[in-house]
Design an enzyme around this catalytic site. Structure first.
Site, PDB file in Angstrom:
ATOM      1  CG  HIS A  42      -1.910   1.283   1.454  1.00 41.68           C
ATOM      2  ND1 HIS A  42      -2.252   1.525   2.457  1.00 41.68           N
ATOM      3  CD2 HIS A  42      -2.975   1.574   0.362  1.00 41.68           C
ATOM      4  CE1 HIS A  42      -3.110   3.128   2.179  1.00 41.68           C
ATOM      5  NE2 HIS A  42      -3.665   2.262   1.090  1.00 41.68           N
ATOM      6  CG  HIS A  84      -3.889   8.001  -0.787  1.00 43.81           C
ATOM      7  ND1 HIS A  84      -4.258   9.343  -0.327  1.00 43.81           N
ATOM      8  CD2 HIS A  84      -4.859   7.613  -0.967  1.00 43.81           C
ATOM      9  CE1 HIS A  84      -5.610   8.991   0.010  1.00 43.81           C
ATOM     10  NE2 HIS A  84      -5.712   7.553  -0.681  1.00 43.81           N
TER      11      HIS A  84
END
Length: 307
Positions: A42, A84
């Site tokens: 991730h 992100h």
């Protein structure tokens, strides 16, 4: 962990295998590999190093991740950048929206020092001054020696992103190499990508949370009903364009899916890649449920449990 050996392209050509057959074999191999358990790093090994930097990606590779996860935004000059958030404040020393800055301006930012302040137990002086990365840079570094699990954002925010991404992946040979999965919360984004290149495996992300009135659960974008009300037809609608579904597992400490959700997804031909799982007991529980992959900030932890 079982990993299937892949023939290098030079060997493929030496054996006289037609390039189209080699491409089909690589894509088929990827789909076959996806039937096994996948460790998805991730934002890289973002528990140990600043997310979406070389430090996090290199660690993830070293820790046995099957896929490097990249979130993509676009700069003001339409470059695909791995970050992100829509905004710069959390993970850089910049301010404002990513899309309002040129790549040159984004490259001038410090994308590492924040991590040392937020996670002193993993701080490293080398992280200070880490740079934001473009998709092109990441591909140039790793080629098809790793697989990429790329998240697109909503098309209304970046209408050019889908085409730019697919064109980049095709030009670099990564689709034919079976080296990419694309995920999104946006069904529209995934359907656009499917129309551009139907060979790319897609995963529909979902986020279940408590309804505003406190009565039951809702899915963030409405792509499915609440898990308690989900039908085979809801899963099949996703299976029309995607190979998998990516759900959150808990919301505010309470489970939002269970083993039955996983079983029902499987019965309708969908893989289940759960996010974001960092604690060993939670990892083991989901392995017991039969999930096909997990996103984690700590790939080494998951690797040791999944072996």
């Amino acid at each position: 962990m079982k990993h299937h050996a892949r023939l290098p392209l030079a060997a493929v050509f030496a054996l006289g295998i037609a390039p189209l057959a080699a491409q089909a074999d690589a894509l088929e191999q990827q789909l076959d590999d996806l039937q096994g358990f996948q460790i998805i790093a991730h934002r890289g090994a973002s528990g140990y190093a600043p997310e979406h930097t070389w430090f996090a990606y290199d660690k993830a590779r070293d820790m046995g991740a099957d896929y490097l996860e990249l979130d993509l935004h676009m700069s003001a000059d339409n470059q695909l950048v791995a970050i992100h958030d829509d905004t710069l404040e959390r993970t850089t020393n910049g301010e404002g929206n990513v899309k309002d800055h040129t790549l040159e301006a984004l490259k001038a930012l410090d994308a590492g020092s924040w991590f040392n302040q937020a996670h002193p137990e993993y701080a490293n002086d080398d992280y200070a001054g880490a740079k934001l990365l473009t998709l092109d840079e990441v591909i140039d570094r790793y080629g098809d020696s790793v697989r990429y699990y790329i998240e697109t954002k909503s098309p209304d925010r970046y209408p050019e992103l889908q085409r730019a991404l697919v064109e980049t992946l095709e030009a670099e040979g990564l689709v034919d190499a079976g080296a990419v999965v694309i995920q999104s919360f946006s069904q529209d984004s995934l359907k656009q990508i499917h129309e551009l290149n139907a060979d790319i495996p897609l995963v529909q992300l979902v986020w279940y949370s408590t309804a505003e009135d406190g009565d039951g659960l809702v899915e963030w974008t409405g792509v499915t009903p609440a898990p308690s009300e989900i039908t085979d037809a809801d899963f099949q609608a996703i299976a029309d364009y995607a190979v998998g579904i990516g759900p959150n597992v808990t919301y505010e400490g309470q489970d939002v899916i269970d083993a039955g959700f996983v079983d029902q997804a499987h019965a309708n031909g969908l893989l289940v890649h759960a996010y974001t799982i960092n604690e060993p007991d939670a990892m083991q529980r989901l392995l017991d449920w039969g999930v096909d992959g997990m996103f984690t900030n700590f790939p080494d932890r998951l690797n040791s449990i999944a072996e």
